[in-house]
Write a protein that holds these residues in place. Structure first.
Motif, PDB file in Angstrom:
ATOM      1  N   GLY A  17       0.778  -1.237   0.000  1.00 50.86           N
ATOM      2  CA  GLY A  17       0.000   0.000   0.000  1.00 50.86           C
ATOM      3  C   GLY A  17       0.805   1.279   0.000  1.00 50.86           C
ATOM      4  O   GLY A  17       0.232   2.373   0.104  1.00 50.86           O
ATOM      5  N   ILE A  18       2.138   1.173  -0.097  1.00 46.87           N
ATOM      6  CA  ILE A  18       2.978   2.371  -0.143  1.00 46.87           C
ATOM      7  C   ILE A  18       3.122   2.821  -1.602  1.00 46.87           C
ATOM      8  O   ILE A  18       3.622   2.070  -2.434  1.00 46.87           O
ATOM      9  CB  ILE A  18       4.383   2.094   0.438  1.00 46.87           C
ATOM     10  CG1 ILE A  18       4.279   1.664   1.903  1.00 46.87           C
ATOM     11  CG2 ILE A  18       5.273   3.324   0.300  1.00 46.87           C
ATOM     12  CD1 ILE A  18       3.725   2.719   2.833  1.00 46.87           C
ATOM     13  N   PRO A  19       2.682   4.029  -1.938  1.00 45.85           N
ATOM     14  CA  PRO A  19       2.864   4.516  -3.314  1.00 45.85           C
ATOM     15  C   PRO A  19       4.340   4.801  -3.567  1.00 45.85           C
ATOM     16  O   PRO A  19       4.910   5.723  -2.991  1.00 45.85           O
ATOM     17  CB  PRO A  19       2.026   5.799  -3.354  1.00 45.85           C
ATOM     18  CG  PRO A  19       1.982   6.268  -1.923  1.00 45.85           C
ATOM     19  CD  PRO A  19       2.020   5.028  -1.079  1.00 45.85           C
ATOM     20  N   LEU A  20       4.970   3.978  -4.377  1.00 46.32           N
ATOM     21  CA  LEU A  20       6.425   4.042  -4.512  1.00 46.32           C
ATOM     22  C   LEU A  20       6.860   4.284  -5.947  1.00 46.32           C
ATOM     23  O   LEU A  20       6.365   3.644  -6.878  1.00 46.32           O
ATOM     24  CB  LEU A  20       7.064   2.748  -4.004  1.00 46.32           C
ATOM     25  CG  LEU A  20       8.591   2.781  -4.026  1.00 46.32           C
ATOM     26  CD1 LEU A  20       9.183   2.467  -2.661  1.00 46.32           C
ATOM     27  CD2 LEU A  20       9.146   1.816  -5.068  1.00 46.32           C
ATOM     28  N   VAL A  21       7.802   5.211  -6.088  1.00 45.51           N
ATOM     29  CA  VAL A  21       8.457   5.465  -7.364  1.00 45.51           C
ATOM     30  C   VAL A  21       9.819   4.783  -7.334  1.00 45.51           C
ATOM     31  O   VAL A  21      10.673   5.121  -6.518  1.00 45.51           O
ATOM     32  CB  VAL A  21       8.643   6.970  -7.615  1.00 45.51           C
ATOM     33  CG1 VAL A  21       9.384   7.204  -8.938  1.00 45.51           C
ATOM     34  CG2 VAL A  21       7.302   7.686  -7.633  1.00 45.51           C
ATOM     35  N   GLY A  22       9.993   3.802  -8.212  1.00 46.19           N
ATOM     36  CA  GLY A  22      11.293   3.157  -8.332  1.00 46.19           C
ATOM     37  C   GLY A  22      12.133   3.892  -9.353  1.00 46.19           C
ATOM     38  O   GLY A  22      11.702   4.116 -10.485  1.00 46.19           O
ATOM     39  N   VAL A  23      13.330   4.299  -8.950  1.00 50.88           N
ATOM     40  CA  VAL A  23      14.228   5.024  -9.850  1.00 50.88           C
ATOM     41  C   VAL A  23      15.175   4.012 -10.484  1.00 50.88           C
ATOM     42  O   VAL A  23      15.963   3.363  -9.794  1.00 50.88           O
ATOM     43  CB  VAL A  23      15.012   6.114  -9.104  1.00 50.88           C
ATOM     44  CG1 VAL A  23      15.936   6.851 -10.069  1.00 50.88           C
ATOM     45  CG2 VAL A  23      14.038   7.094  -8.437  1.00 50.88           C
ATOM     46  N   ALA A  24      15.087   3.860 -11.786  1.00 48.63           N
ATOM     47  CA  ALA A  24      15.807   2.802 -12.483  1.00 48.63           C
ATOM     48  C   ALA A  24      16.798   3.353 -13.500  1.00 48.63           C
ATOM     49  O   ALA A  24      16.689   4.495 -13.947  1.00 48.63           O
ATOM     50  CB  ALA A  24      14.811   1.884 -13.199  1.00 48.63           C
ATOM     51  N   MET A  25      17.757   2.512 -13.836  1.00 45.92           N
ATOM     52  CA  MET A  25      18.680   2.826 -14.924  1.00 45.92           C
ATOM     53  C   MET A  25      18.146   2.180 -16.195  1.00 45.92           C
ATOM     54  O   MET A  25      17.774   1.006 -16.188  1.00 45.92           O
ATOM     55  CB  MET A  25      20.086   2.292 -14.616  1.00 45.92           C
ATOM     56  CG  MET A  25      21.110   2.600 -15.688  1.00 45.92           C
ATOM     57  SD  MET A  25      22.763   1.977 -15.282  1.00 45.92           S
ATOM     58  CE  MET A  25      23.174   3.066 -13.913  1.00 45.92           C
ATOM     59  N   LYS A  26      18.093   2.933 -17.257  1.00 52.03           N
ATOM     60  CA  LYS A  26      17.567   2.407 -18.512  1.00 52.03           C
ATOM     61  C   LYS A  26      18.486   1.329 -19.071  1.00 52.03           C
ATOM     62  O   LYS A  26      19.701   1.519 -19.158  1.00 52.03           O
ATOM     63  CB  LYS A  26      17.393   3.533 -19.534  1.00 52.03           C
ATOM     64  CG  LYS A  26      16.611   3.112 -20.767  1.00 52.03           C
ATOM     65  CD  LYS A  26      16.266   4.323 -21.629  1.00 52.03           C
ATOM     66  CE  LYS A  26      15.363   3.920 -22.788  1.00 52.03           C
ATOM     67  NZ  LYS A  26      14.943   5.086 -23.590  1.00 52.03           N
ATOM     68  N   GLN A  27      17.898   0.178 -19.431  1.00 54.86           N
ATOM     69  CA  GLN A  27      18.674  -0.915 -20.002  1.00 54.86           C
ATOM     70  C   GLN A  27      19.095  -0.579 -21.430  1.00 54.86           C
ATOM     71  O   GLN A  27      18.383   0.097 -22.163  1.00 54.86           O
ATOM     72  CB  GLN A  27      17.843  -2.197 -20.004  1.00 54.86           C
ATOM     73  CG  GLN A  27      17.359  -2.628 -18.639  1.00 54.86           C
ATOM     74  CD  GLN A  27      18.499  -2.975 -17.706  1.00 54.86           C
ATOM     75  OE1 GLN A  27      19.390  -3.738 -18.068  1.00 54.86           O
ATOM     76  NE2 GLN A  27      18.473  -2.413 -16.507  1.00 54.86           N
ATOM     77  N   LYS A  28      20.274  -1.064 -21.805  1.00 58.45           N
ATOM     78  CA  LYS A  28      20.775  -0.789 -23.148  1.00 58.45           C
ATOM     79  C   LYS A  28      19.894  -1.426 -24.212  1.00 58.45           C
ATOM     80  O   LYS A  28      19.695  -0.865 -25.285  1.00 58.45           O
ATOM     81  CB  LYS A  28      22.212  -1.298 -23.277  1.00 58.45           C
ATOM     82  CG  LYS A  28      23.210  -0.531 -22.417  1.00 58.45           C
ATOM     83  CD  LYS A  28      24.621  -1.080 -22.579  1.00 58.45           C
ATOM     84  CE  LYS A  28      25.608  -0.300 -21.723  1.00 58.45           C
ATOM     85  NZ  LYS A  28      26.994  -0.844 -21.848  1.00 58.45           N
ATOM     86  N   ASP A  29      19.374  -2.622 -23.912  1.00 57.77           N
ATOM     87  CA  ASP A  29      18.496  -3.307 -24.850  1.00 57.77           C
ATOM     88  C   ASP A  29      17.056  -2.869 -24.594  1.00 57.77           C
ATOM     89  O   ASP A  29      16.544  -3.031 -23.489  1.00 57.77           O
ATOM     90  CB  ASP A  29      18.629  -4.822 -24.688  1.00 57.77           C
ATOM     91  CG  ASP A  29      17.869  -5.584 -25.754  1.00 57.77           C
ATOM     92  OD1 ASP A  29      16.630  -5.662 -25.649  1.00 57.77           O
ATOM     93  OD2 ASP A  29      18.503  -6.105 -26.691  1.00 57.77           O
ATOM     94  N   SER A  30      16.389  -2.341 -25.584  1.00 61.17           N
ATOM     95  CA  SER A  30      15.040  -1.808 -25.398  1.00 61.17           C
ATOM     96  C   SER A  30      14.031  -2.894 -25.028  1.00 61.17           C
ATOM     97  O   SER A  30      13.085  -2.644 -24.269  1.00 61.17           O
ATOM     98  CB  SER A  30      14.569  -1.088 -26.668  1.00 61.17           C
ATOM     99  OG  SER A  30      14.552  -1.974 -27.782  1.00 61.17           O
ATOM    100  N   ALA A  31      14.218  -4.113 -25.548  1.00 64.87           N
ATOM    101  CA  ALA A  31      13.303  -5.208 -25.226  1.00 64.87           C
ATOM    102  C   ALA A  31      13.436  -5.612 -23.762  1.00 64.87           C
ATOM    103  O   ALA A  31      12.436  -5.825 -23.072  1.00 64.87           O
ATOM    104  CB  ALA A  31      13.576  -6.404 -26.131  1.00 64.87           C
TER     105      ALA A  31
END
Length: 297
Positions: free
Chosen positions: A130-144
């Motif tokens: 129930g915690i509204p969470l924003v995960g901060v991610a690193m974009k993967q090199k492969d788009s798929a």
């Protein structure tokens, strides 16, 4: 094509019993250890010896366990469609009420975490609780691959933004969301600040403290631990507030050092669960010539 291959593999994994996935995950992890370049293994072993003050044999065991665990972790990610249906069978949150109380004012919070345990499941565990969470991610090199992992992250309730999405992070924070930041990786010297970590000068990202100070929101530390049966405990501590004096840099340094200390204490307790293959002191070896970082090369 890769996206659909990953989806098919996930479907097959979800058809298998949990125990079977654990066995396959361990097998995959052991294969991964065999193919890791020897130079990377040596770097991890030397980091472990430097930080924990242990002998070669024990350091090798920790380095191997730290790598092998990625196998079961991958299978858990592939099983997100099952985990979301019954998360209490997989993870328990200790200190959830602290986070709930800290966010009760509707101003949001910053969650400072580390690459320890299954950090992908960590954000989902908060979201499913129930915690509204924003995960901060690193974009993967492969788009798929990027499409697949972000789809599975959102499947278990997280909102995902990339590290470049600073404006979005602040906007979501103002709406009362928690921002999850991984705080234990090397960063470039322009963005980092040098603080103590395992008794060594270490380039550290100040993002959590800077964001919390600017918005006046609490910081919570959060770490995952996986027991021998595959059950996770998510440990939450806080709230911690960043002091707001006329010296902004010192305020941020003090708060970030507290985060570093919390990460260090957790890693000392569960060293085999931390990501030792990451070159934590890469950016400052040449700068701090009085410290024998050459042993990590």
């Amino acid at each position: 094509m890769l996206y659909y291959v990953l989806k098919a593999i996930s479907w097959l994994v979800c058809c298998l019993p949990r125990g079977g996935c654990e066995v396959l995950g361990q097998l995959l992890g052991n294969i991964a250890w065999l193919v890791v370049p020897q130079k990377r293994k040596n770097m991890a072993i030397k980091q472990i010896k430097m930080c924990l003050g242990i002998d070669d044999r024990e350091a090798v065991c920790i380095a191997k366990e730290s790598t092998v665990r990625f196998g079961p972790m991958l299978f858990e990610v592939l099983r997100f469609p099952l985990i979301k249906k019954n998360p209490q069978r997989y993870v328990h949150i200790e200190g959830l009420e602290k986070l709930q109380q800290g966010m009760a004012a509707g101003k949001g919070a910053v969650i400072a975490a580390a690459h320890s345990g299954n950090w992908e499941l960590m954000g989902g565990a908060f979201a499913m609780a129930g915690i509204p969470l924003v995960g901060v991610a690193m974009k993967q090199k492969d788009s798929a691959a990027d499409r697949f992992i972000n789809e599975y992250r959102t499947m278990i309730g997280m909102h995902i933004t990339y590290k470049t999405g600073v404006r979005e992070m602040f906007a979501m924070l103002k709406k009362g969301w928690a921002i999850g930041l991984i705080m234990d990786q090397d960063t470039n010297r322009h963005d980092g600040i040098v603080l103590d970590f395992f008794g060594q000068p270490t380039n550290t990202t100040p993002g959590a403290a800077s964001m919390a100070r600017f918005q006046g929101v609490p910081i919570f530390t959060s770490f995952m631990h996986r027991d021998e049966k595959g059950f996770h405990t998510l440990l939450v501590e806080g709230p911690f507030y960043v002091e707001k004096t006329q010296d902004k840099r010192e305020d941020i340094k003090r708060a970030t050092q507290l985060i570093n200390k919390a990460i260090e204490e957790h890693v000392r307790k569960y060293p085999e669960e931390w990501f030792w293959l990451h070159d934590r002191w890469k950016s400052i070896r040449e700068e701090y010539t009085d410290i024998d970082f050459t042993q990590l090369d």
